[in-house]
Design a protein around this motif. Structure first.
Motif, PDB file in Angstrom:
ATOM      1  N   LEU A  95       0.560  -1.390   0.032  1.00 37.18           N
ATOM      2  CA  LEU A  95      -0.187   0.003  -0.168  1.00 37.18           C
ATOM      3  C   LEU A  95       0.931   1.223  -0.140  1.00 37.18           C
ATOM      4  O   LEU A  95       0.467   2.359  -0.492  1.00 37.18           O
ATOM      5  N   MET A  96       2.134   1.205   0.464  1.00 36.40           N
ATOM      6  CA  MET A  96       2.884   2.405   0.699  1.00 36.40           C
ATOM      7  C   MET A  96       3.508   2.778  -1.098  1.00 36.40           C
ATOM      8  O   MET A  96       3.336   3.990  -1.270  1.00 36.40           O
ATOM      9  N   ALA A  97       3.838   1.698  -1.654  1.00 36.85           N
ATOM     10  CA  ALA A  97       4.053   1.788  -3.070  1.00 36.85           C
ATOM     11  C   ALA A  97       2.791   2.642  -3.777  1.00 36.85           C
ATOM     12  O   ALA A  97       3.025   3.437  -4.579  1.00 36.85           O
ATOM     13  N   GLN A  98       1.422   2.156  -3.675  1.00 35.29           N
ATOM     14  CA  GLN A  98       0.450   2.671  -4.065  1.00 35.29           C
ATOM     15  C   GLN A  98       0.280   4.152  -3.845  1.00 35.29           C
ATOM     16  O   GLN A  98       0.029   4.830  -4.519  1.00 35.29           O
ATOM     17  N   ALA A  99       0.475   4.386  -2.374  1.00 33.57           N
ATOM     18  CA  ALA A  99      -0.026   5.681  -1.871  1.00 33.57           C
ATOM     19  C   ALA A  99       1.309   6.591  -2.470  1.00 33.57           C
ATOM     20  O   ALA A  99       0.937   7.822  -2.570  1.00 33.57           O
ATOM     21  N   ILE A 100       2.520   6.300  -2.803  1.00 33.50           N
ATOM     22  CA  ILE A 100       3.498   7.134  -3.276  1.00 33.50           C
ATOM     23  C   ILE A 100       2.878   7.543  -4.527  1.00 33.50           C
ATOM     24  O   ILE A 100       3.068   8.835  -4.874  1.00 33.50           O
ATOM     25  N   LEU A 101       2.620   6.459  -5.333  1.00 28.74           N
ATOM     26  CA  LEU A 101       2.241   6.732  -6.625  1.00 28.74           C
ATOM     27  C   LEU A 101       1.065   7.783  -6.703  1.00 28.74           C
ATOM     28  O   LEU A 101       0.899   8.886  -7.446  1.00 28.74           O
ATOM     29  N   GLN A 102       0.171   7.563  -5.933  1.00 29.96           N
ATOM     30  CA  GLN A 102      -1.030   8.501  -5.711  1.00 29.96           C
ATOM     31  C   GLN A 102      -0.634   9.960  -5.278  1.00 29.96           C
ATOM     32  O   GLN A 102      -1.255  10.848  -5.781  1.00 29.96           O
ATOM     33  N   VAL A 103       0.267  10.059  -4.482  1.00 31.38           N
ATOM     34  CA  VAL A 103       0.583  11.364  -3.755  1.00 31.38           C
ATOM     35  C   VAL A 103       1.655  12.021  -4.964  1.00 31.38           C
ATOM     36  O   VAL A 103       1.172  13.412  -5.339  1.00 31.38           O
ATOM     37  N   LYS A 104       2.277  11.304  -5.757  1.00 31.27           N
ATOM     38  CA  LYS A 104       3.116  11.890  -6.839  1.00 31.27           C
ATOM     39  C   LYS A 104       2.135  12.587  -8.039  1.00 31.27           C
ATOM     40  O   LYS A 104       2.289  13.436  -8.712  1.00 31.27           O
ATOM     41  N   ALA A 105       0.980  11.506  -8.207  1.00 29.69           N
ATOM     42  CA  ALA A 105       0.009  12.035  -9.244  1.00 29.69           C
ATOM     43  C   ALA A 105      -0.914  13.183  -8.734  1.00 29.69           C
ATOM     44  O   ALA A 105      -1.790  13.536  -9.434  1.00 29.69           O
TER      45      ALA A 105
END
Length: 107
Positions: A95-105
């Protein structure tokens, strides 16, 4: 202002931005984790969102991730849901990997 002062200021600004994004990503990860756990607990709708906010709040204070793990594991155990700490930590990493992508987007 010298070139070194400008360069130092640039590094400081980048560090501040990186720390802000890290904070946002951790909060997002904990929200996603809270929703995942809520589903396992049979919680949906507004109650699931409320539970996710509790998981986000659990990180504040000393211990950070350890507080989140303790809270979630206790809730899962109390409900009789079998999830090991290793499984939980693996889900947190996913979920951290997913969250990082969401924050960057910016979503």
């Amino acid at each position: 202002m010298t070139i070194f002062d400008k360069r130092e200021e640039g590094f400081e600004n980048k560090f501040a931005l990186d720390e802000e994004q890290k904070f946002k990503a951790e909060a997002r990860r904990n929200r996603l984790l809270g929703l995942w756990v809520a589903e396992k607990l049979g919680i949906s709708g507004d109650a699931a969102n409320s539970y996710a906010r509790e998981v986000v709040a659990a990180e504040f204070g000393e211990g950070h991730d350890a507080n989140v793990v303790r809270k979630v594991m206790a809730d899962l155990e109390a409900a009789g849901v079998a999830v090991t700490e290793e499984q939980l930590r693996a889900k947190m990493a996913e979920l951290m990997a997913q969250a990082i992508l969401q924050v960057k987007a910016g979503t």
